[in-house]
Design a protein around this motif. Structure first.
Motif, PDB file in Angstrom:
ATOM      1  N   GLU A   1      -4.059   3.377  16.638  1.00 32.22           N
ATOM      2  CA  GLU A   1      -3.701   2.126  15.966  1.00 32.22           C
ATOM      3  C   GLU A   1      -3.701   0.937  16.915  1.00 32.22           C
ATOM      4  OE1 GLU A   1      -1.945   4.929  15.676  1.00 32.22           O
ATOM      5  OE2 GLU A   1      -1.784   5.394  13.556  1.00 32.22           O
TER       6      GLU A   1
ATOM      7  N   ALA B   1      -6.196   0.686  10.099  1.00 30.23           N
ATOM      8  CA  ALA B   1      -5.570   0.295   8.836  1.00 30.23           C
ATOM      9  C   ALA B   1      -6.481   0.608   7.653  1.00 30.23           C
ATOM     10  CB  ALA B   1      -5.208  -1.184   8.859  1.00 30.23           C
ATOM     11  N   MET B   2      -7.774   0.349   7.805  1.00 30.72           N
ATOM     12  CA  MET B   2      -8.724   0.639   6.716  1.00 30.72           C
ATOM     13  C   MET B   2      -8.835   2.143   6.483  1.00 30.72           C
ATOM     14  SD  MET B   2     -11.703  -2.205   7.300  1.00 30.72           S
ATOM     15  CE  MET B   2     -12.563  -1.826   5.785  1.00 30.72           C
TER      16      MET B   2
ATOM     17  N   GLN C   1      -6.466   4.497   7.192  1.00 27.99           N
ATOM     18  CA  GLN C   1      -5.202   4.997   6.668  1.00 27.99           C
ATOM     19  C   GLN C   1      -4.998   4.610   5.206  1.00 27.99           C
ATOM     20  OE1 GLN C   1      -1.888   3.844   9.136  1.00 27.99           O
ATOM     21  NE2 GLN C   1      -2.805   4.747  10.962  1.00 27.99           N
ATOM     22  N   SER C   2      -5.434   3.420   4.840  1.00 29.88           N
ATOM     23  CA  SER C   2      -5.232   2.949   3.470  1.00 29.88           C
ATOM     24  C   SER C   2      -6.313   3.438   2.513  1.00 29.88           C
ATOM     25  CB  SER C   2      -5.189   1.424   3.447  1.00 29.88           C
ATOM     26  OG  SER C   2      -6.465   0.904   3.805  1.00 29.88           O
TER      27      SER C   2
ATOM     28  N   GLN D   1      -9.346   2.193   2.428  1.00 35.40           N
ATOM     29  CA  GLN D   1     -10.218   1.070   2.105  1.00 35.40           C
ATOM     30  C   GLN D   1     -11.581   1.144   2.779  1.00 35.40           C
ATOM     31  OE1 GLN D   1      -9.540  -1.294  -0.236  1.00 35.40           O
ATOM     32  NE2 GLN D   1      -7.880   0.165  -0.596  1.00 35.40           N
TER      33      GLN D   1
ATOM     34  N   GLN E   1      -7.361   9.092   4.997  1.00 40.62           N
ATOM     35  CA  GLN E   1      -6.400   8.336   4.192  1.00 40.62           C
ATOM     36  C   GLN E   1      -5.023   8.999   4.253  1.00 40.62           C
ATOM     37  OE1 GLN E   1      -7.667   7.505   0.214  1.00 40.62           O
ATOM     38  NE2 GLN E   1      -5.685   6.682  -0.395  1.00 40.62           N
ATOM     39  N   GLY E   2      -4.005   8.182   4.526  1.00 38.85           N
ATOM     40  CA  GLY E   2      -2.634   8.670   4.596  1.00 38.85           C
ATOM     41  C   GLY E   2      -2.264   9.325   5.929  1.00 38.85           C
TER      42      GLY E   2
ATOM     43  N   THR F   1      -1.805   9.225  10.255  1.00 32.98           N
ATOM     44  CA  THR F   1      -1.363   8.273  11.272  1.00 32.98           C
ATOM     45  C   THR F   1      -1.535   8.881  12.662  1.00 32.98           C
ATOM     46  OG1 THR F   1       0.464   6.894  12.048  1.00 32.98           O
ATOM     47  CG2 THR F   1       1.050   9.042  11.176  1.00 32.98           C
TER      48      THR F   1
END
Length: 189
Positions: free
Chosen positions: A45, A53-54, A56-57, A59, A90-91, A93
């Motif tokens: 991160e 961020a893209m 993990q989300s 997007q 996605q989701g 970390t």
């Protein structure tokens, strides 16, 4: 200089002390603890925050799908594999036990603020002024050198020893605080 040195034979009871009434609302203890996170920036991160961020989300998947559709190749196994791999992020970390571990790096001395009540019954000088003066003496260095470290070293030629030359002043007296009711409670148990 009037400096009193306590010997190992002296008990706590024989040392100089100040007694005063300490109301419950007249005291405050403040501690500051210094904790740091030395590995906080070690995750993905911190290296690529927008990409992370893209991912993990979720997007990034529609963006990549739009690129594949626009430039062709969306039906290939490679494209589908890439979309599947990116969707699996996605989701997720990059936070781990290591980069969320905090280490204790020390603390300044505790600060204790108190309101003491003194009352003179027989002699105001010994029952009020002397305890207040003692508290004032405890708050300042026991000995404050007049000269700087270098001037002191030049004047004494280092004859005072290394540490007394480097640290020519004497720190304030180390203090302890004991509530009167603590001993009574200990005797009851």
């Amino acid at each position: 200089m009037d400096k009193r040195t306590l010997t190992a034979d002296e008990s706590f009871e024989s040392r100089r002390r100040v007694r005063g009434a300490l109301p419950d609302d007249g005291r405050q203890l403040r501690n500051v603890f210094n904790w740091t996170s030395p590995f906080e920036g070690a995750g993905a991160e911190s290296k690529a925050p927008s990409l992370s961020a893209m991912l993990q989300s979720g997007q990034l998947t529609p963006t990549l799908q739009a690129l594949i559709d626009r430039f062709g190749g969306g039906d290939t196994a490679t494209a589908q594999g890439a979309l599947s791999t990116i969707a699996s992020a996605q989701g997720r970390t990059g936070i781990t036990k290591l980069n969320s571990t905090q280490t204790f790096t020390g603390m300044p001395p505790a600060k204790f603020t108190a309101t003491l009540h003194f009352r003179a019954v027989k002699d105001a000088l010994t029952e009020v002024r002397a305890p207040v003066q003692q508290l004032e003496e405890w708050a300042v260095p026991q000995l404050l050198a007049n000269d700087s470290v270098i001037a002191n070293a030049v004047k004494t030629g280092g004859d005072n020893g290394v540490f007394q030359t480097i640290y020519p002043s004497v720190v304030p007296q180390i203090l302890g605080l004991r509530y009167g009711d603590m001993n009574a409670a200990a005797r009851r148990h």
